[in-house]
Design an enzyme around this catalytic site. Sequence first.
Site, PDB file in Angstrom:
ATOM      1  CB  ALA A 148      61.579 -13.081  78.366  1.00 42.67           C
TER       2      ALA A 148
ATOM      3  CD  GLN B  79      75.440 -36.774  79.928  1.00 38.64           C
ATOM      4  OE1 GLN B  79      76.513 -36.709  79.335  1.00 38.64           O
ATOM      5  NE2 GLN B  79      74.393 -36.044  79.582  1.00 38.64           N
TER       6      GLN B  79
ATOM      7  CG  HIS C 220      85.970 -43.789  72.071  1.00 35.28           C
ATOM      8  ND1 HIS C 220      86.025 -42.775  71.155  1.00 35.28           N
ATOM      9  CD2 HIS C 220      84.687 -43.804  72.519  1.00 35.28           C
ATOM     10  CE1 HIS C 220      84.834 -42.205  71.038  1.00 35.28           C
ATOM     11  NE2 HIS C 220      83.999 -42.825  71.868  1.00 35.28           N
TER      12      HIS C 220
ATOM     13  CD  GLU D 113      79.983 -32.460  78.568  1.00 36.59           C
ATOM     14  OE1 GLU D 113      79.371 -32.231  79.610  1.00 36.59           O
ATOM     15  OE2 GLU D 113      79.729 -33.399  77.806  1.00 36.59           O
TER      16      GLU D 113
ATOM     17  CB  CYS E 254      71.896 -34.665  73.917  1.00 38.08           C
ATOM     18  SG  CYS E 254      73.075 -33.739  74.866  1.00 38.08           S
TER      19      CYS E 254
ATOM     20  NE  ARG F 108      80.013 -38.999  74.132  1.00 40.45           N
ATOM     21  CZ  ARG F 108      81.051 -38.812  73.334  1.00 40.45           C
ATOM     22  NH1 ARG F 108      81.536 -39.819  72.638  1.00 40.45           N
ATOM     23  NH2 ARG F 108      81.627 -37.630  73.241  1.00 40.45           N
TER      24      ARG F 108
END
Lengths: 270, 424
Positions: free
Chosen positions: B191, B121, B100, B115, B50, B52
């Site tokens: 909620a 992923q 990178h 994270e 979501c 990259r």
Amino acid sequence: MQPLAILTVLAYGVSLGLYFRLLYADQKIVGRAATAMLAVSLALHYFFLLERAHQLQAVPYQDLYGAVSLFAWLLALTYFGLEMVHRQRTLGAFLLPFVVLILVAGMLGRPGVPAGPPPGHGIVFALHVTLSVLAYAAFGLSFVMSLMYLAEETLLRRHRLGTIVWRFPALDLLERMTRSSVLVGMGAILAGTLLGFVAVRRLETPVSHFDPKYLVTLAIVGLYATYLYLERQTSWRGGRASRLCVFNFAVILLSVTVVNLFLTRAHRYF
Amino acid sequence: MEIVLVGLNHRTAPVEVRERLSFTADQARRAAEDLRAQGIFEETMILSTCNRSEVYGVPPESRPEPAAALSEYLSSFHGVRADILNGSLYRHQDRSAVEHLFQVSAGLDSMVLGEAEILGQVREAYRAAHESGATGPVLNRLFQAALEVGKRVRTETELGTRPMSVASAGMKLAERIFGKLEKHTALVLGAGTISEQVISQLRDRGIGHLLVMNRSIERAEEVARRYGGEVVPWAEWEAALQGPDIVVSSVSAESVLGGEVVARAMSARKNRALLLMDLGVPRNVDPAAAKLYNVFLYNIDDLTDIVQQNRRARESEVPKAQVIVEEHVDKFLSWQASVEMIGVLEALEGKMRAERAAFLAAHMQHLGHLSAADRERIEALMDDLLKKIVMNPAGKLRGERNLRRKIQNIEALRDLFLPERDKS
């Protein structure tokens, strides 16, 4: 000073360093290394106690140095057992300083070698003393964990988390470990006391049954039984039970210092 | 053996652009096939999350400007105008591309620093590309190294250990108090979005029993159904406080839980420990409740402070993670240079043989008086000479341990003897 004694202290020191490192870095491999080093330290310590007993032809608790060393070994051994059962390594950083301190203090203040051969009290008496020392070690461990509980609870309630709280065991786990330790101590002190009475009955010379040590031991058993009952009551769970555990250990310290040294003859071994 | 990366991420592109350039698993497979069929890449792998979309590839040596060709392809594949993409796309080659990717798998390039999801992923994207045959020896090696970097950073640093959201910080606190949450009950008041985040975290951490309470019972039922919870009617909230060990409140009303209410609940629950997470603004829980025995009260600011502390702690771990990344970049480039050196030496040997054959063919016609044995002797002498002057010294360059020198050596060999192989 025996090389094995120095090696033992060094091994505990390395293990302590690794436990500190674990507290700082939280790496599995460091934790495993710390535990492995503790196992090595325990083995070295055992052989040191054995070697010393052979050399002196005396049981380890024949003098203060030996008794203190035996206490430190049983303290570390009990912790090792708890670590295996509860899979929690953080405590090592808080407990091993006591072990190292006790050993070093014992070495520095080491009295001379006992003059004569030990009195022939036999195996029952030896078990009585060893189990009593084990009980004190287990209660000592529960004392350290109760202090940790109180510290963590205070930090959590005051929202002062920093780095350290994330490394501490959960309060719930600390409670369970403290209970396990007290149960070990209770089992040991009850069995040790029973064997003590058996040993007394075997003595040829009459012994006074008004030894203050009996009363203090009874008080200790009563206090820890109270702890085991109250810590299961929801209104006592947590900080209150931990404070009681800390208080109980203060009574033990009183028992092994003031009572042993000044109020009893039969339990003054050194 | 160039490695090319073209992509965009949360830093370079807004969500409107990111969503247009994202790949489904099927699209990624199709695009990887296209890129190889069109001769843009020999090996390729697409990483799309979501935050990259990145395409890694190894172009054929003869391919000019592969990054530009890839940008054009992305533009046409997704139907996004080139001028929209150009400001958002980044292009990296060789060392920069490798570095990178390693930073991505380490979580250093993530929106939430450190994270953990990104490593999964990367692993999944690599698995899919590998299974479809899109990767080859270079990308296989590259992505295996990237996965190793991610794993090392997570085990050797504290980049990913501390909670970075209010909801996860609250859950970590709950675990500090109760240990594992399987045998515990949580009550969530409200909620809304924050409540849902907390409920999701509670479920992820295996909460034993989940109670949901909201003024709108329909909304409470919807949330409870989605997360496997139980609805408690709003009217029963005071009685409901007696059971759970964790109470999360995020409703838009002041002092839903007054100090006396919490005191009564604690008395009814015999002072069993209670974690109160007050995520409401204005606060839903009377601060006086914090003084009660065995009550742990945290409001939104307390939890935000924890998140801030954790962010700083994670940031302080970045240099350690960067050292691991650099170590693996050097290791990968060293491997790449070794492989490259072998290729250059083979090409050099081939070229020398061809030159020798052409030289002999041109000059032997003037030496017709020589016997066949003499000719063979001359050819052998020429082979020895070429070996002594060129091939042996070139072969020794393979042993160079310094990566920079090794790469310089390869370039020097190319410049001197194989100018047609020089991509520049």
